[in-house]
Design an enzyme around this catalytic site. Structure first.
Site, PDB file in Angstrom:
ATOM      1  N   GLY A   1      14.427  -3.642   2.243  1.00  0.00           N
ATOM      2  CA  GLY A   1      14.496  -3.863   3.694  1.00  0.00           C
ATOM      3  C   GLY A   1      14.613  -5.336   4.056  1.00  0.00           C
ATOM      4  O   GLY A   1      15.464  -5.737   4.866  1.00  0.00           O
TER       5      GLY A   1
ATOM      6  N   ASP B   1      19.946  -6.694  -7.321  1.00  0.00           N
ATOM      7  CA  ASP B   1      18.963  -5.612  -7.224  1.00  0.00           C
ATOM      8  C   ASP B   1      19.152  -4.704  -8.436  1.00  0.00           C
ATOM      9  O   ASP B   1      20.149  -4.818  -9.159  1.00  0.00           O
ATOM     10  CB  ASP B   1      19.155  -4.820  -5.925  1.00  0.00           C
ATOM     11  CG  ASP B   1      17.858  -4.157  -5.474  1.00  0.00           C
ATOM     12  OD1 ASP B   1      17.321  -4.539  -4.427  1.00  0.00           O
ATOM     13  OD2 ASP B   1      17.364  -3.249  -6.189  1.00  0.00           O
TER      14      ASP B   1
ATOM     15  N   LEU C   1      14.760  -6.216 -13.596  1.00  0.00           N
ATOM     16  CA  LEU C   1      13.966  -7.443 -13.803  1.00  0.00           C
ATOM     17  C   LEU C   1      13.146  -7.408 -15.091  1.00  0.00           C
ATOM     18  O   LEU C   1      12.722  -8.459 -15.586  1.00  0.00           O
ATOM     19  CB  LEU C   1      13.040  -7.689 -12.602  1.00  0.00           C
ATOM     20  CG  LEU C   1      13.737  -7.990 -11.265  1.00  0.00           C
ATOM     21  CD1 LEU C   1      12.702  -8.266 -10.175  1.00  0.00           C
ATOM     22  CD2 LEU C   1      14.707  -9.167 -11.389  1.00  0.00           C
TER      23      LEU C   1
ATOM     24  N   HIS D   1      -1.552  -8.469   1.117  1.00  0.00           N
ATOM     25  CA  HIS D   1      -2.447  -7.650   0.302  1.00  0.00           C
ATOM     26  C   HIS D   1      -3.057  -8.416  -0.877  1.00  0.00           C
ATOM     27  O   HIS D   1      -3.946  -7.901  -1.545  1.00  0.00           O
ATOM     28  CB  HIS D   1      -1.719  -6.379  -0.147  1.00  0.00           C
ATOM     29  CG  HIS D   1      -1.360  -5.525   1.031  1.00  0.00           C
ATOM     30  ND1 HIS D   1      -2.307  -4.869   1.784  1.00  0.00           N
ATOM     31  CD2 HIS D   1      -0.167  -5.293   1.639  1.00  0.00           C
ATOM     32  CE1 HIS D   1      -1.718  -4.237   2.795  1.00  0.00           C
ATOM     33  NE2 HIS D   1      -0.419  -4.486   2.731  1.00  0.00           N
TER      34      HIS D   1
ATOM     35  N   TYR E   1      -1.223  -3.414  -6.377  1.00  0.00           N
ATOM     36  CA  TYR E   1      -0.100  -4.162  -5.813  1.00  0.00           C
ATOM     37  C   TYR E   1      -0.554  -5.555  -5.355  1.00  0.00           C
ATOM     38  O   TYR E   1       0.078  -6.574  -5.698  1.00  0.00           O
ATOM     39  CB  TYR E   1       0.473  -3.357  -4.644  1.00  0.00           C
ATOM     40  CG  TYR E   1       1.395  -4.113  -3.735  1.00  0.00           C
ATOM     41  CD1 TYR E   1       2.649  -4.535  -4.163  1.00  0.00           C
ATOM     42  CD2 TYR E   1       1.020  -4.402  -2.414  1.00  0.00           C
ATOM     43  CE1 TYR E   1       3.500  -5.220  -3.308  1.00  0.00           C
ATOM     44  CE2 TYR E   1       1.862  -5.082  -1.559  1.00  0.00           C
ATOM     45  CZ  TYR E   1       3.095  -5.497  -2.015  1.00  0.00           C
ATOM     46  OH  TYR E   1       3.940  -6.187  -1.173  1.00  0.00           O
TER      47      TYR E   1
HETATM   48  C1  15L Z   1       3.378  -5.259   2.165  1.00  0.00           C
HETATM   49  O1  15L Z   1       3.120  -6.131   1.359  1.00  0.00           O
HETATM   50  C2  15L Z   1       4.410  -4.236   1.874  1.00  0.00           C
HETATM   51  O2  15L Z   1       5.466  -4.736   1.099  1.00  0.00           O
HETATM   52  C3  15L Z   1       4.938  -3.584   3.121  1.00  0.00           C
HETATM   53  O3  15L Z   1       5.626  -2.428   2.753  1.00  0.00           O
HETATM   54  C4  15L Z   1       3.816  -3.255   4.106  1.00  0.00           C
HETATM   55  O4  15L Z   1       2.959  -2.301   3.555  1.00  0.00           O
HETATM   56  C5  15L Z   1       3.067  -4.533   4.440  1.00  0.00           C
HETATM   57  O5  15L Z   1       2.591  -5.140   3.279  1.00  0.00           O
HETATM   58  C6  15L Z   1       1.893  -4.294   5.399  1.00  0.00           C
HETATM   59  O6  15L Z   1       0.765  -4.674   5.082  1.00  0.00           O
HETATM   60  O7  15L Z   1       2.145  -3.772   6.482  1.00  0.00           O
END
Ligand code: 15L
Length: 267
Positions: free
Chosen positions: A12, A32, A50, A111, A134
């Protein structure tokens, strides 16, 4: 910057930046693991896994700067995170070093620090508090970027992206939203600012409800043009009747914190 590589160009953010960076640099190399739309003027299209080091070396050869968006963009099984965000990320930095790339913009995430409570305002100096496998992989990426900056002199801007999109989609995103044009501005600072060695900034627009002190981005010249507040009333009205999870509500990372949560006493 003559040739800039975007990894994860089919995602995206990648598809959006392909448009907003069109014509900014003489050549955009778009890569990609999935097939991309054919190259237009000033574009090169590449398909690379990758986790394949030899392929990654070919992918980075001849580029001046890299926007690394590739990898897994949300929570997943450990094996998947390991391959995309640990091995894949290592391959990108190591290949960049081998071929002499001097600048990388890394798309890290809110995150990496998602277990800070919403009541706490945090800046770029806080220690990571990942909210997921993640998020931990993004904290690893920030650490690896620091290593390649200190040891090999690669300039790296780590952009802790909040939520990228045309508009904020819920209450939590009112605090962390970033518009395409604001993220484009931040990426350009990362690629073009002459003095970047290693920096962490928050990839957020000028949101009144922000949880971040983004003064490090401002210091580098970031002047976000968009803000979430005009969307607040509609977003909050739509969300008013939905049940709220107390753990998700308490922490910045939201549902990433609540998922698989088993601690008896919240910290
Ligand atoms: C992210 O790091 C993700 O890539 C995205 O998909 C969302 O989940 C975003 O954080 C979020 O916290 O809204």
């Amino acid at each position: 910057m003559k040739r800039v590589l975007i990894t994860g160009a089919g995602g995206g953010i990648g598809r959006s930046l392909r448009e907003t960076l069109r014509g900014v640099y003489p050549i955009l190399r778009l890569s990609d693991r999935v097939a991309l739309a054919p190259a237009g003027e000033g574009e090169e299209v590449d398909r690379t896994e990758l986790s394949d080091m030899a392929a990654v070396e070919r992918m980075v050869d001849g580029v001046d700067g890299i926007l690394h968006l590739g990898g897994i963009s949300g929570e997943n099984d450990w094996r998947v995170i390991l391959e995309g965000n640990i091995i894949g990320l290592y391959n990108v930095f190591e290949a960049a070093r081998r071929v002499g790339v001097q600048r990388i913009v890394f798309a890290t995430s809110n995150h990496a620090v998602g277990f800070y409570p919403r009541a706490q305002r945090i800046d770029h100096r806080v220690v990571p508090r990942p909210d997921s496998r993640y998020g931990a992989s993004k904290a690893f990426g920030e650490a690896l970027a620091s290593l390649y900056s200190d040891k090999h002199g690669i300039g790296v801007l780590c952009t802790r992206i909040g939520n990228f999109g045309e508009k904020p989609i819920d209450k939590r995103r009112l605090s962390i939203w970033i518009s395409p044009r604001d993220y484009t501005q931040l990426v350009r600072i990362g690629l073009e600012h002459p003095d970047i060695r290693y920096e962490i900034v928050y990839g957020v627009s000028n949101n009144r409800r922000s949880w971040y002190d983004n003064s490090n981005a401002a210091r580098l010249g970031y002047r976000p043009q968009d803000e979430s507040e005009p969307y607040a009333e509609a977003v909050l009205t739509a969300e008013a009747r939905q049940p709220a999870d107390p753990i998700a509500e308490h922490y910045q990372g939201g549902t990433f914190c609540a998922a698989e949560y088993t601690a008896k006493t919240p910290r």
